[in-house]
Scaffold this motif. Sequence first.
Motif, PDB file in Angstrom:
ATOM      1  N   PHE A   2      15.304  39.537  64.049  1.00 40.94           N
ATOM      2  CA  PHE A   2      16.606  38.909  63.915  1.00 40.94           C
ATOM      3  C   PHE A   2      17.671  39.943  64.220  1.00 40.94           C
ATOM      4  CE2 PHE A   2      14.112  36.503  60.698  1.00 40.94           C
ATOM      5  CZ  PHE A   2      14.197  35.263  61.315  1.00 40.94           C
ATOM      6  N   ALA A   3      18.719  39.513  64.900  1.00 40.97           N
ATOM      7  CA  ALA A   3      19.837  40.417  65.130  1.00 40.97           C
ATOM      8  C   ALA A   3      20.445  40.758  63.771  1.00 40.97           C
ATOM      9  CB  ALA A   3      20.871  39.754  66.030  1.00 40.97           C
ATOM     10  N   ARG A   4      20.811  41.986  63.579  1.00 40.60           N
ATOM     11  CA  ARG A   4      21.327  42.415  62.274  1.00 40.60           C
ATOM     12  C   ARG A   4      22.608  41.685  61.888  1.00 40.60           C
ATOM     13  NH1 ARG A   4      19.029  47.283  60.172  1.00 40.60           N
ATOM     14  NH2 ARG A   4      17.560  48.100  61.674  1.00 40.60           N
ATOM     15  N   ASN A   5      23.406  41.330  62.850  1.00 39.95           N
ATOM     16  CA  ASN A   5      24.667  40.666  62.529  1.00 39.95           C
ATOM     17  C   ASN A   5      24.516  39.143  62.468  1.00 39.95           C
ATOM     18  OD1 ASN A   5      24.231  40.275  65.206  1.00 39.95           O
ATOM     19  ND2 ASN A   5      26.274  40.855  65.881  1.00 39.95           N
ATOM     20  N   ARG A   6      23.329  38.637  62.682  1.00 45.48           N
ATOM     21  CA  ARG A   6      23.132  37.186  62.685  1.00 45.48           C
ATOM     22  C   ARG A   6      21.828  36.817  61.975  1.00 45.48           C
ATOM     23  NH1 ARG A   6      21.035  33.280  66.331  1.00 45.48           N
ATOM     24  NH2 ARG A   6      22.053  31.313  65.954  1.00 45.48           N
ATOM     25  N   ALA A   7      21.739  37.160  60.708  1.00 42.11           N
ATOM     26  CA  ALA A   7      20.555  36.813  59.932  1.00 42.11           C
ATOM     27  C   ALA A   7      20.582  35.320  59.620  1.00 42.11           C
ATOM     28  CB  ALA A   7      20.529  37.612  58.636  1.00 42.11           C
ATOM     29  N   PRO A   8      19.418  34.699  59.539  1.00 42.99           N
ATOM     30  CA  PRO A   8      19.397  33.269  59.241  1.00 42.99           C
ATOM     31  C   PRO A   8      19.935  32.992  57.845  1.00 42.99           C
ATOM     32  CG  PRO A   8      17.196  34.178  59.132  1.00 42.99           C
ATOM     33  CD  PRO A   8      18.092  35.259  59.659  1.00 42.99           C
ATOM     34  N   GLU A   9      20.683  31.908  57.719  1.00 43.27           N
ATOM     35  CA  GLU A   9      21.205  31.529  56.417  1.00 43.27           C
ATOM     36  C   GLU A   9      20.124  30.794  55.649  1.00 43.27           C
ATOM     37  OE1 GLU A   9      24.925  29.532  56.421  1.00 43.27           O
ATOM     38  OE2 GLU A   9      25.706  30.794  58.016  1.00 43.27           O
ATOM     39  N   ILE A  10      19.966  31.151  54.407  1.00 44.43           N
ATOM     40  CA  ILE A  10      18.958  30.538  53.563  1.00 44.43           C
ATOM     41  C   ILE A  10      19.669  29.630  52.576  1.00 44.43           C
ATOM     42  CG2 ILE A  10      17.111  30.991  51.917  1.00 44.43           C
ATOM     43  CD1 ILE A  10      16.802  33.741  53.280  1.00 44.43           C
ATOM     44  N   SER A  11      19.159  28.419  52.421  1.00 49.56           N
ATOM     45  CA  SER A  11      19.832  27.455  51.558  1.00 49.56           C
ATOM     46  C   SER A  11      19.864  27.950  50.116  1.00 49.56           C
ATOM     47  CB  SER A  11      19.147  26.088  51.634  1.00 49.56           C
ATOM     48  OG  SER A  11      17.958  26.099  50.887  1.00 49.56           O
ATOM     49  N   GLN A  12      20.928  27.606  49.422  1.00 50.08           N
ATOM     50  CA  GLN A  12      21.101  28.016  48.033  1.00 50.08           C
ATOM     51  C   GLN A  12      20.020  27.412  47.139  1.00 50.08           C
ATOM     52  OE1 GLN A  12      23.247  30.307  46.833  1.00 50.08           O
ATOM     53  NE2 GLN A  12      23.631  30.650  49.016  1.00 50.08           N
ATOM     54  N   LYS A  13      19.569  26.217  47.469  1.00 46.92           N
ATOM     55  CA  LYS A  13      18.514  25.562  46.691  1.00 46.92           C
ATOM     56  C   LYS A  13      17.234  26.392  46.732  1.00 46.92           C
ATOM     57  CE  LYS A  13      16.055  21.174  46.371  1.00 46.92           C
ATOM     58  NZ  LYS A  13      15.875  19.842  46.948  1.00 46.92           N
ATOM     59  N   VAL A  14      16.876  26.879  47.907  1.00 46.33           N
ATOM     60  CA  VAL A  14      15.674  27.704  48.048  1.00 46.33           C
ATOM     61  C   VAL A  14      15.850  29.021  47.304  1.00 46.33           C
ATOM     62  CG1 VAL A  14      14.231  28.972  49.701  1.00 46.33           C
ATOM     63  CG2 VAL A  14      14.975  26.658  50.230  1.00 46.33           C
ATOM     64  N   VAL A  18      13.463  30.302  44.262  1.00 43.14           N
ATOM     65  CA  VAL A  18      12.723  31.559  44.431  1.00 43.14           C
ATOM     66  C   VAL A  18      13.028  32.519  43.289  1.00 43.14           C
ATOM     67  CG1 VAL A  18      12.607  33.632  45.874  1.00 43.14           C
ATOM     68  CG2 VAL A  18      12.415  31.377  46.923  1.00 43.14           C
ATOM     69  N   SER A  19      14.287  32.607  42.904  1.00 41.67           N
ATOM     70  CA  SER A  19      14.667  33.563  41.854  1.00 41.67           C
ATOM     71  C   SER A  19      14.109  33.183  40.491  1.00 41.67           C
ATOM     72  CB  SER A  19      16.183  33.700  41.784  1.00 41.67           C
ATOM     73  OG  SER A  19      16.769  32.498  41.319  1.00 41.67           O
ATOM     74  N   ARG A  20      13.776  31.911  40.294  1.00 40.98           N
ATOM     75  CA  ARG A  20      13.268  31.443  38.997  1.00 40.98           C
ATOM     76  C   ARG A  20      11.747  31.485  38.879  1.00 40.98           C
ATOM     77  NH1 ARG A  20      17.196  26.233  38.881  1.00 40.98           N
ATOM     78  NH2 ARG A  20      19.103  27.357  38.359  1.00 40.98           N
ATOM     79  N   CYS A  21      11.065  31.677  39.977  1.00 35.82           N
ATOM     80  CA  CYS A  21       9.592  31.656  39.970  1.00 35.82           C
ATOM     81  C   CYS A  21       9.027  32.987  39.504  1.00 35.82           C
ATOM     82  CB  CYS A  21       9.053  31.370  41.374  1.00 35.82           C
ATOM     83  SG  CYS A  21       9.227  29.670  41.886  1.00 35.82           S
ATOM     84  N   ARG A  22       7.873  32.901  38.851  1.00 33.44           N
ATOM     85  CA  ARG A  22       7.145  34.112  38.490  1.00 33.44           C
ATOM     86  C   ARG A  22       6.564  34.735  39.760  1.00 33.44           C
ATOM     87  NH1 ARG A  22       4.037  30.616  35.066  1.00 33.44           N
ATOM     88  NH2 ARG A  22       2.281  31.365  36.286  1.00 33.44           N
ATOM     89  N   THR A  23       6.232  36.002  39.686  1.00 36.01           N
ATOM     90  CA  THR A  23       5.722  36.718  40.850  1.00 36.01           C
ATOM     91  C   THR A  23       4.417  36.116  41.358  1.00 36.01           C
ATOM     92  OG1 THR A  23       6.816  38.732  40.108  1.00 36.01           O
ATOM     93  CG2 THR A  23       5.051  38.989  41.726  1.00 36.01           C
ATOM     94  N   GLU A  61      12.120  29.755  56.834  1.00 37.10           N
ATOM     95  CA  GLU A  61      13.295  30.111  56.035  1.00 37.10           C
ATOM     96  C   GLU A  61      12.889  30.344  54.582  1.00 37.10           C
ATOM     97  OE1 GLU A  61      16.752  27.356  54.377  1.00 37.10           O
ATOM     98  OE2 GLU A  61      16.932  27.674  56.529  1.00 37.10           O
ATOM     99  N   ALA A  62      12.076  29.458  54.041  1.00 35.42           N
ATOM    100  CA  ALA A  62      11.602  29.616  52.666  1.00 35.42           C
ATOM    101  C   ALA A  62      10.743  30.875  52.536  1.00 35.42           C
ATOM    102  CB  ALA A  62      10.814  28.388  52.238  1.00 35.42           C
ATOM    103  N   LEU A  63       9.876  31.110  53.506  1.00 32.60           N
ATOM    104  CA  LEU A  63       9.028  32.294  53.478  1.00 32.60           C
ATOM    105  C   LEU A  63       9.870  33.567  53.506  1.00 32.60           C
ATOM    106  CD1 LEU A  63       6.185  33.483  53.462  1.00 32.60           C
ATOM    107  CD2 LEU A  63       6.178  33.285  55.957  1.00 32.60           C
ATOM    108  N   HIS A  64      10.918  33.563  54.290  1.00 31.47           N
ATOM    109  CA  HIS A  64      11.817  34.715  54.350  1.00 31.47           C
ATOM    110  C   HIS A  64      12.428  34.986  52.977  1.00 31.47           C
ATOM    111  CE1 HIS A  64      15.741  36.667  55.382  1.00 31.47           C
ATOM    112  NE2 HIS A  64      14.888  37.468  55.979  1.00 31.47           N
ATOM    113  N   ALA A  65      12.884  33.938  52.308  1.00 32.40           N
ATOM    114  CA  ALA A  65      13.478  34.089  50.978  1.00 32.40           C
ATOM    115  C   ALA A  65      12.454  34.610  49.976  1.00 32.40           C
ATOM    116  CB  ALA A  65      14.048  32.752  50.505  1.00 32.40           C
ATOM    117  N   ILE A  66      11.240  34.105  50.050  1.00 38.25           N
ATOM    118  CA  ILE A  66      10.173  34.536  49.145  1.00 38.25           C
ATOM    119  C   ILE A  66       9.865  36.016  49.359  1.00 38.25           C
ATOM    120  CG2 ILE A  66       7.722  34.287  48.599  1.00 38.25           C
ATOM    121  CD1 ILE A  66       8.094  31.280  49.417  1.00 38.25           C
TER     122      ILE A  66
END
Length: 76
Positions: A2-14, A18-23, A61-66
């Motif tokens: 990914f270009a550094r200045n154009r990273a994909p936007e990840i939805s807030q829902k995802v 992700v932040s609430r899940c256990r490892t 996109e979800a995998l990237h967030a994870i």
Amino acid sequence: MFARNRAPEISQKVLRRVSRCRTDELTLWAEQTTVAVHHSYRSWQTQSDHYMLEEARLGAEALHAILEELSLRYSK
């Protein structure tokens, strides 16, 4: 990748989920998402179905967030 200045936007829902899940849940989710992205992408290749390509993109996109969350957790 990914270009550094154009990273994909990840939805807030995802990001919230992700932040609430256990490892261990994130690890399993990452494995399942990897398989789902592969299947969607292969379906798109054989059928040229735009829906399957979009499914692959959303899964990636979800995998990237994870992976970002796992990276943060293991760097601490």
